[in-house]
Write a protein that holds these residues in place. Structure first.
Motif, PDB file in Angstrom:
ATOM      1  N   ASP A   1      16.166  62.735  44.260  1.00  0.00           N
ATOM      2  CA  ASP A   1      16.069  63.620  43.100  1.00  0.00           C
ATOM      3  C   ASP A   1      17.315  63.525  42.229  1.00  0.00           C
ATOM      4  OD1 ASP A   1      13.582  64.470  43.793  1.00  0.00           O
ATOM      5  OD2 ASP A   1      14.247  66.304  44.805  1.00  0.00           O
ATOM      6  N   LYS A   2      18.473  63.373  42.857  1.00  0.00           N
ATOM      7  CA  LYS A   2      19.705  63.232  42.078  1.00  0.00           C
ATOM      8  C   LYS A   2      19.727  61.917  41.322  1.00  0.00           C
ATOM      9  CE  LYS A   2      22.877  66.208  44.639  1.00  0.00           C
ATOM     10  NZ  LYS A   2      24.197  66.278  45.314  1.00  0.00           N
ATOM     11  N   LEU A   3      19.252  60.847  41.966  1.00  0.00           N
ATOM     12  CA  LEU A   3      19.235  59.561  41.283  1.00  0.00           C
ATOM     13  C   LEU A   3      18.267  59.564  40.109  1.00  0.00           C
ATOM     14  CD1 LEU A   3      19.332  57.112  44.342  1.00  0.00           C
ATOM     15  CD2 LEU A   3      21.193  57.672  42.770  1.00  0.00           C
ATOM     16  N   MET A   4      17.164  60.335  40.215  1.00  0.00           N
ATOM     17  CA  MET A   4      16.200  60.429  39.119  1.00  0.00           C
ATOM     18  C   MET A   4      16.601  61.454  38.071  1.00  0.00           C
ATOM     19  SD  MET A   4      12.469  60.041  40.957  1.00  0.00           S
ATOM     20  CE  MET A   4      12.699  61.478  41.987  1.00  0.00           C
ATOM     21  N   GLY A   5      17.690  62.170  38.309  1.00  0.00           N
ATOM     22  CA  GLY A   5      18.138  63.162  37.343  1.00  0.00           C
ATOM     23  C   GLY A   5      17.457  64.504  37.450  1.00  0.00           C
ATOM     24  N   LYS A   6      16.726  64.755  38.546  1.00  0.00           N
ATOM     25  CA  LYS A   6      16.047  66.042  38.712  1.00  0.00           C
ATOM     26  C   LYS A   6      17.009  67.140  39.135  1.00  0.00           C
ATOM     27  CE  LYS A   6      11.975  64.337  37.834  1.00  0.00           C
ATOM     28  NZ  LYS A   6      11.268  64.695  36.583  1.00  0.00           N
TER      29      LYS A   6
ATOM     30  N   ILE B   1      19.240  81.137  40.699  1.00  0.00           N
ATOM     31  CA  ILE B   1      18.061  81.034  41.560  1.00  0.00           C
ATOM     32  C   ILE B   1      17.319  79.712  41.369  1.00  0.00           C
ATOM     33  CG2 ILE B   1      17.758  83.528  41.648  1.00  0.00           C
ATOM     34  CD1 ILE B   1      15.572  83.316  39.589  1.00  0.00           C
ATOM     35  N   ARG B   2      17.651  78.947  40.322  1.00  0.00           N
ATOM     36  CA  ARG B   2      17.015  77.635  40.170  1.00  0.00           C
ATOM     37  C   ARG B   2      17.819  76.523  40.838  1.00  0.00           C
ATOM     38  NH1 ARG B   2      19.246  75.587  34.957  1.00  0.00           N
ATOM     39  NH2 ARG B   2      20.471  77.279  34.057  1.00  0.00           N
ATOM     40  N   GLU B   3      18.875  76.880  41.562  1.00  0.00           N
ATOM     41  CA  GLU B   3      19.618  75.886  42.327  1.00  0.00           C
ATOM     42  C   GLU B   3      18.805  75.461  43.545  1.00  0.00           C
ATOM     43  OE1 GLU B   3      22.326  74.252  42.018  1.00  0.00           O
ATOM     44  OE2 GLU B   3      23.445  75.215  40.393  1.00  0.00           O
ATOM     45  N   LYS B   4      18.992  74.227  43.982  1.00  0.00           N
ATOM     46  CA  LYS B   4      18.285  73.706  45.155  1.00  0.00           C
ATOM     47  C   LYS B   4      19.241  73.123  46.180  1.00  0.00           C
ATOM     48  CE  LYS B   4      14.310  72.001  45.028  1.00  0.00           C
ATOM     49  NZ  LYS B   4      13.127  71.105  44.901  1.00  0.00           N
ATOM     50  N   GLU B   5      20.539  73.290  45.965  1.00  0.00           N
ATOM     51  CA  GLU B   5      21.529  72.760  46.892  1.00  0.00           C
ATOM     52  C   GLU B   5      22.308  73.910  47.510  1.00  0.00           C
ATOM     53  OE1 GLU B   5      23.291  68.591  46.125  1.00  0.00           O
ATOM     54  OE2 GLU B   5      23.405  69.653  44.229  1.00  0.00           O
ATOM     55  N   GLU B   6      22.763  73.657  48.725  1.00  0.00           N
ATOM     56  CA  GLU B   6      23.592  74.643  49.407  1.00  0.00           C
ATOM     57  C   GLU B   6      25.070  74.341  49.130  1.00  0.00           C
ATOM     58  OE1 GLU B   6      22.073  77.038  50.594  1.00  0.00           O
ATOM     59  OE2 GLU B   6      20.060  76.179  50.676  1.00  0.00           O
ATOM     60  N   PRO B   7      25.915  75.363  49.084  1.00  0.00           N
ATOM     61  CA  PRO B   7      25.637  76.778  49.362  1.00  0.00           C
ATOM     62  C   PRO B   7      25.203  77.572  48.131  1.00  0.00           C
ATOM     63  CG  PRO B   7      27.977  76.495  49.069  1.00  0.00           C
ATOM     64  CD  PRO B   7      27.356  75.128  48.868  1.00  0.00           C
ATOM     65  N   TYR B   8      25.011  76.876  46.977  1.00  0.00           N
ATOM     66  CA  TYR B   8      24.728  77.606  45.738  1.00  0.00           C
ATOM     67  C   TYR B   8      23.428  78.396  45.838  1.00  0.00           C
ATOM     68  CZ  TYR B   8      28.092  74.064  44.207  1.00  0.00           C
ATOM     69  OH  TYR B   8      29.176  73.254  44.094  1.00  0.00           O
ATOM     70  N   ARG B   9      22.365  77.761  46.347  1.00  0.00           N
ATOM     71  CA  ARG B   9      21.068  78.437  46.370  1.00  0.00           C
ATOM     72  C   ARG B   9      21.084  79.642  47.291  1.00  0.00           C
ATOM     73  NH1 ARG B   9      15.988  75.252  48.618  1.00  0.00           N
ATOM     74  NH2 ARG B   9      17.315  75.374  50.452  1.00  0.00           N
ATOM     75  N   PHE B  10      21.644  79.473  48.499  1.00  0.00           N
ATOM     76  CA  PHE B  10      21.660  80.590  49.435  1.00  0.00           C
ATOM     77  C   PHE B  10      22.438  81.766  48.868  1.00  0.00           C
ATOM     78  CE2 PHE B  10      23.950  82.916  52.739  1.00  0.00           C
ATOM     79  CZ  PHE B  10      22.894  83.408  53.480  1.00  0.00           C
ATOM     80  N   LEU B  11      23.613  81.508  48.314  1.00  0.00           N
ATOM     81  CA  LEU B  11      24.440  82.596  47.788  1.00  0.00           C
ATOM     82  C   LEU B  11      23.770  83.259  46.584  1.00  0.00           C
ATOM     83  CD1 LEU B  11      27.970  80.950  48.052  1.00  0.00           C
ATOM     84  CD2 LEU B  11      27.100  82.848  49.408  1.00  0.00           C
ATOM     85  N   ALA B  12      23.140  82.462  45.721  1.00  0.00           N
ATOM     86  CA  ALA B  12      22.503  83.036  44.537  1.00  0.00           C
ATOM     87  C   ALA B  12      21.298  83.890  44.904  1.00  0.00           C
ATOM     88  CB  ALA B  12      22.096  81.919  43.569  1.00  0.00           C
ATOM     89  N   VAL B  13      20.425  83.366  45.777  1.00  0.00           N
ATOM     90  CA  VAL B  13      19.209  84.106  46.137  1.00  0.00           C
ATOM     91  C   VAL B  13      19.553  85.332  46.975  1.00  0.00           C
ATOM     92  CG1 VAL B  13      17.018  83.956  47.377  1.00  0.00           C
ATOM     93  CG2 VAL B  13      17.788  82.040  45.975  1.00  0.00           C
ATOM     94  N   GLU B  14      20.392  85.156  47.991  1.00  0.00           N
ATOM     95  CA  GLU B  14      20.761  86.294  48.839  1.00  0.00           C
ATOM     96  C   GLU B  14      21.554  87.331  48.042  1.00  0.00           C
ATOM     97  OE1 GLU B  14      20.891  88.212  52.682  1.00  0.00           O
ATOM     98  OE2 GLU B  14      19.704  86.593  51.826  1.00  0.00           O
ATOM     99  N   GLY B  15      22.445  86.871  47.174  1.00  0.00           N
ATOM    100  CA  GLY B  15      23.204  87.810  46.348  1.00  0.00           C
ATOM    101  C   GLY B  15      22.317  88.567  45.375  1.00  0.00           C
ATOM    102  N   THR B  16      21.291  87.903  44.829  1.00  0.00           N
ATOM    103  CA  THR B  16      20.360  88.585  43.918  1.00  0.00           C
ATOM    104  C   THR B  16      19.618  89.696  44.633  1.00  0.00           C
ATOM    105  OG1 THR B  16      20.088  86.558  42.622  1.00  0.00           O
ATOM    106  CG2 THR B  16      18.404  88.249  42.384  1.00  0.00           C
TER     107      THR B  16
ATOM    108  N   MET C   1      11.626  64.079  55.298  1.00  0.00           N
ATOM    109  CA  MET C   1      12.080  63.234  54.186  1.00  0.00           C
ATOM    110  C   MET C   1      13.593  63.379  54.056  1.00  0.00           C
ATOM    111  SD  MET C   1       9.103  63.885  51.326  1.00  0.00           S
ATOM    112  CE  MET C   1       9.232  65.662  51.426  1.00  0.00           C
ATOM    113  N   PRO C   2      14.345  62.567  54.802  1.00  0.00           N
ATOM    114  CA  PRO C   2      15.802  62.770  54.835  1.00  0.00           C
ATOM    115  C   PRO C   2      16.506  62.490  53.508  1.00  0.00           C
ATOM    116  CG  PRO C   2      15.166  60.793  56.058  1.00  0.00           C
ATOM    117  CD  PRO C   2      13.901  61.501  55.704  1.00  0.00           C
ATOM    118  N   ASN C   3      15.944  61.625  52.667  1.00  0.00           N
ATOM    119  CA  ASN C   3      16.617  61.248  51.423  1.00  0.00           C
ATOM    120  C   ASN C   3      15.958  61.866  50.191  1.00  0.00           C
ATOM    121  OD1 ASN C   3      18.482  59.563  52.798  1.00  0.00           O
ATOM    122  ND2 ASN C   3      16.965  57.920  52.853  1.00  0.00           N
ATOM    123  N   ARG C   4      15.283  63.005  50.375  1.00  0.00           N
ATOM    124  CA  ARG C   4      14.530  63.596  49.270  1.00  0.00           C
ATOM    125  C   ARG C   4      15.464  64.058  48.153  1.00  0.00           C
ATOM    126  NH1 ARG C   4      12.480  69.149  48.611  1.00  0.00           N
ATOM    127  NH2 ARG C   4      13.638  69.588  50.518  1.00  0.00           N
ATOM    128  N   LYS C   5      16.506  64.809  48.489  1.00  0.00           N
ATOM    129  CA  LYS C   5      17.400  65.330  47.462  1.00  0.00           C
ATOM    130  C   LYS C   5      18.274  64.240  46.858  1.00  0.00           C
ATOM    131  CE  LYS C   5      17.594  70.154  48.782  1.00  0.00           C
ATOM    132  NZ  LYS C   5      18.473  71.321  49.058  1.00  0.00           N
TER     133      LYS C   5
END
Length: 330
Positions: A53-58, A189-204, A46-50
């Motif tokens: 989600d942004k267009l729907m405000g998720k 940890i509730r981020e779903k975009e990179e690099p925020y999610r990777f840094l938050a989860v790995e840093g935690t 699903m190439p346009n999934r995110k």
């Protein structure tokens, strides 16, 4: 004899032990890197999934420029205008209401929005009851981690490796102020975009691995970020939060007992998703190694809560989740 000597040194010598642990840490796929890999696989399907989600405000939208968002009265040209060159004439601020056009019907001068809808008239008499939306995904608001990372206020950077990325700390993680940084990483940890999610989860995970006695005093500040992550009702975020909760309880002594007074904030989502287990019937679930089944993760987490939560843990879990049965044999 030389091979035997090298093998003995590899197992007993402290210097070789550090090298062995470093090699294991590099070859093992971390939970944050696994999320990145899954994202790449889903992008093929699903190439346009995110983007949807942004267009729907998720998902929160990023900044429109490196200096922030454009003014509200700035007319943004779309892709077709940029290709034809018309957008260059629209780069100056102007009143949007002056350019609005009303779509008219082909046979009359009445706007289409004012015409009656046959579908709405047909369903007006027999309207279906509204859905409760208990499992509906909630919009994810911009996190404090995103704000601090965009301001370059976090002492870390990404180290790009072959199979997975790693975090390079500019300061030793043991020397960080856990009262300030650990809640920020938990909020990310509730981020779903990179690099925020990777840094938050790995840093935690890194902070919990090296925190030791610094973690226990910060537990009350972690409840609100954990509650926000669970309340998103996003399966991916909930799975990540459950795994981090297990690591949090096992990271230091007395952390499980410190979480008992906050079960009223954490466990309602556990009660909602406790029965959400995939039914495979006679098929084989090849994704068990990824541990993405929410129902199984909740059972594991509750068992860890009861085991490390002291004598009051079971009665508090039972109060919030009546269907829970004790995992400790008397």
């Amino acid at each position: 004899a030389q091979a035997w000597l090298l093998a003995a040194l590899w197992e007993t010598d402290p210097q070789f032990g550090r090298i062995r642990r470093a090699m294991v840490s590099i070859t093992k796929i971390s939970p944050a890197a696994q999320l990145v890999h899954e994202d790449e696989f889903m992008r093929m399907i699903m190439p346009n999934r995110k983007k949807a989600d942004k267009l729907m405000g998720k998902l929160p939208k990023g900044q429109e420029s490196p200096l922030g968002d454009f003014p509200t009265d700035y007319t943004r040209p779309d892709r077709s205008m940029r290709l034809t060159g018309i957008g260059m004439a629209m780069l100056t601020p102007r009143d949007r209401s002056s350019g609005e056009k009303t779509l008219l019907s082909a046979r009359s001068s009445t706007p289409r929005s004012a015409l009656p809808s046959a579908r709405s008239d047909h369903r007006e008499g027999s309207a279906a009851p509204p859905k409760a939306g208990a499992y509906k995904r909630r919009p994810i608001e911009p996190t404090e981690f995103r704000r601090f990372y965009d301001r370059n206020d976090l002492p870390l950077q990404i180290i790009h490796a072959g199979t997975q990325n790693r975090i390079g700390w500019k300061v030793d993680a043991e020397k960080l102020d856990y009262h300030h940084y650990l809640p920020i990483f938990f909020d990310g940890i509730r981020e779903k975009e990179e690099p925020y999610r990777f840094l938050a989860v790995e840093g935690t995970y890194n902070l919990l691995d090296r925190g030791g006695s610094k973690i226990l005093p910060v537990v009350p500040q972690l409840i609100i970020p954990i509650k926000k992550a669970l309340n998103t009702r996003d399966a991916e975020v909930v799975v990540t939060t459950l795994k981090i909760l297990q690591t949090l309880v096992l990271s230091a002594e007395m952390v499980g007992e410190a979480l008992v007074p906050y079960y009223r904030q954490i466990l309602p989502m556990f009660n909602l998703y406790k029965q959400k287990t995939a039914s495979t019937f006679d098929k084989m679930d090849y994704s068990q190694r990824k541990r993405t089944d929410i129902g199984s993760l909740i059972d594991e987490t509750l068992e860890i809560f009861e085991t490390h939560g002291g004598e009051d843990a079971f009665i508090n879990i039972k109060y919030m989740i009546p269907t829970y049965e004790s995992a400790i044999s008397v």
